[in-house]
Design a protein around this motif. Structure first.
Motif, PDB file in Angstrom:
ATOM      1  N   ARG A   1      28.490  43.860  47.142  1.00  0.00           N
ATOM      2  CA  ARG A   1      28.035  43.494  48.450  1.00  0.00           C
ATOM      3  C   ARG A   1      27.924  42.161  48.852  1.00  0.00           C
ATOM      4  N   ASN A   2      27.508  41.195  48.015  1.00  0.00           N
ATOM      5  CA  ASN A   2      27.466  39.794  48.197  1.00  0.00           C
ATOM      6  C   ASN A   2      28.735  39.167  48.410  1.00  0.00           C
TER       7      ASN A   2
ATOM      8  N   SER B   1      31.613  41.102  49.632  1.00  0.00           N
ATOM      9  CA  SER B   1      31.753  41.302  51.152  1.00  0.00           C
ATOM     10  C   SER B   1      31.125  40.623  52.293  1.00  0.00           C
ATOM     11  N   GLN B   2      29.701  40.317  52.129  1.00  0.00           N
ATOM     12  CA  GLN B   2      28.949  39.366  52.893  1.00  0.00           C
ATOM     13  C   GLN B   2      29.317  38.113  53.139  1.00  0.00           C
ATOM     14  N   TYR B   3      29.829  37.314  52.093  1.00  0.00           N
ATOM     15  CA  TYR B   3      30.461  36.168  51.817  1.00  0.00           C
ATOM     16  C   TYR B   3      31.638  36.126  52.635  1.00  0.00           C
TER      17      TYR B   3
ATOM     18  N   ARG C   1      32.708  37.897  55.166  1.00  0.00           N
ATOM     19  CA  ARG C   1      32.614  38.121  56.661  1.00  0.00           C
ATOM     20  C   ARG C   1      32.001  37.217  56.977  1.00  0.00           C
ATOM     21  N   VAL C   2      31.122  36.256  56.485  1.00  0.00           N
ATOM     22  CA  VAL C   2      30.486  35.091  56.901  1.00  0.00           C
ATOM     23  C   VAL C   2      31.580  33.903  56.993  1.00  0.00           C
TER      24      VAL C   2
END
Length: 99
Positions: free
Chosen positions: A88-89, A91-93, A95-96
């Motif tokens: 998840r981390n 994936s979040q990175y 996206r950002v």
């Protein structure tokens, strides 16, 4: 197969299960336990004192293996959760980072 030979075979399976569990080979331990099960089920109620002592030791080993399996299951669950968080981390990175 007479009772003493059956108990000796059960003992051999139990020691093999114990060894497999000790090195984390849980699938092999399960296969060995499946192979041992019919022998356990075929034991009669009447056993010699020596056989009963060996059966008690088999039960003690099984108890230790069961405890080790519970610990391994908890550890694997924690590793799985950590891996999911890491995914998840990432994936979040990603996206950002695209912005």
């Amino acid at each position: 197969m007479d009772a003493q030979n059956r108990i000796e075979r059960i003992w051999q399976f139990t020691k093999a299960i114990e060894q497999a569990a000790a090195v984390g080979e849980w699938q092999q331990a399960a296969q060995l336990a499946d192979a041992r099960s019919p022998l356990l089920m075929s034991l009669g109620a009447q056993q010699t004192p020596a056989a009963l002592a060996q059966i008690r030791e088999i039960q003690a080993i099984d108890g230790r293996i069961s405890q080790a399996a519970q610990v391994a299951q908890r550890d694997l669950g924690a590793e799985y959760q950590a891996s999911m968080r890491a995914t998840r981390n990432v994936s979040q990175y990603q996206r950002v980072a695209q912005f």
